[in-house]
Motif scaffolding. Sequence first.
Motif: not given
Length: 394
Positions: A250-257
């Motif tokens: 989901l984050g395309g390489g950054l941390p997110i949920g």
Amino acid sequence: MDFSEDIFLNKLAQTTGAPYLISIERAEGIYLYSPEGKRYTDLISGIGVSNIGHRHPKVIHAIKEQLDKHLHVMVYGEFIQATPNRLAKKLTDLLPPQLNCCYFVNSGTEANEAALKLAKRYTGRTEIISCRKSYHGSTHGSMSVSGNEIKKAAFRPLLPDVRFINFNMPEDLLHITEKTACVIMETVQGDAGVRVPSRDYMKAVRQRCDETGALLILDEIQCGMGRTGTLFAFEQFGIVPDILTLAKALGGGLPIGTFISSKEIMHVLTHDPMLGHITTFGGNPVCCASALATLEVLEEENLVAQVESKGRLLESLLKHPSIKEIRRIGLMFAIDFDSEERVARIVEQAKQLGIICYWFLSHPNSFRIAPPLTITEQQIRESCESILKAIDNA
Ligand SMILES: Cc1ncc(COP(=O)(O)O)c(C=O)c1O
């Protein structure tokens, strides 16, 4: 010093006795580069994250744009910020109408923790049903509903009132009753070695949850975001969960949920007690900008529609007498061999040849292949040649 193995091994906490230990200085598309310029093909997408490749230019642009506006300004849920708003609108537009309300968090395990809390709070029930061999994360709640007993034993006591059923076994669904707050399952089990349930089974799960009033949580943290050939894996099974959890790609390489549900269900987190789930960094605007750009790339480059044909090509090229079985959905592969030791040797040989593949947490006889969905046919052919060579050498 920058790439010191000594610092890495001693000043950074380790998770295994034998880390992969390659140094990476930069990454672009499907490739990772060492400081000496050695190129590695990333066939596992950083474990399910880089579905649109590394450093997609549109993602980098969106991140930079957000950096120039603001970073963190307030804990989740208090200030109106344009980027989380736009991401929530985009995601809910892409989902069925009942999944119309997003809560952004920081990781996959937090999304599952919060989804379990939401189900308990909404139903007023305590029992949670999960599946054997599942993996839902490494914090206490997510670990409690994960199936791998070897990984859990040392951390007991864990959450009470958790029962396990066998995945894809309709007889077991009778264990779901009026006492059940929720059933949590991966739509496609990932770390069990890519286990794809039947459509009939998933429909029966949905029906049993409806009959008993249990909420259905589908964890698409690994199998979502186009990996299986549809943007969300549940689309292939003709059902809709009550709560969907996403993270990783989901984050395309950054941390997110995120956990996503209906406004009606989500509303219970606002009262009795209020702040039913809270997080400081959830919905971080830079991570949301990256996620929004990722969804746009998946759409604009028509990547999801190409997943099945790329998966079929890759599978057709992986012919070797040592391969016992290939399980696949879309671009998510488990490749079985006769022993864990052989898999370890293949992964090591592949590394020497500049190919990153990896094993599974709960199924060590297989290695995983789950490349960026942006991989080209030519790159698939080159990668398969190297994999076959690694199998020969192992
Ligand atoms: C299906 C599934 N759920 C949850 C998680 C946990 O996600 P995270 O590592 O972001 O906490 C993972 C991670 O591998 C996963 O594969």
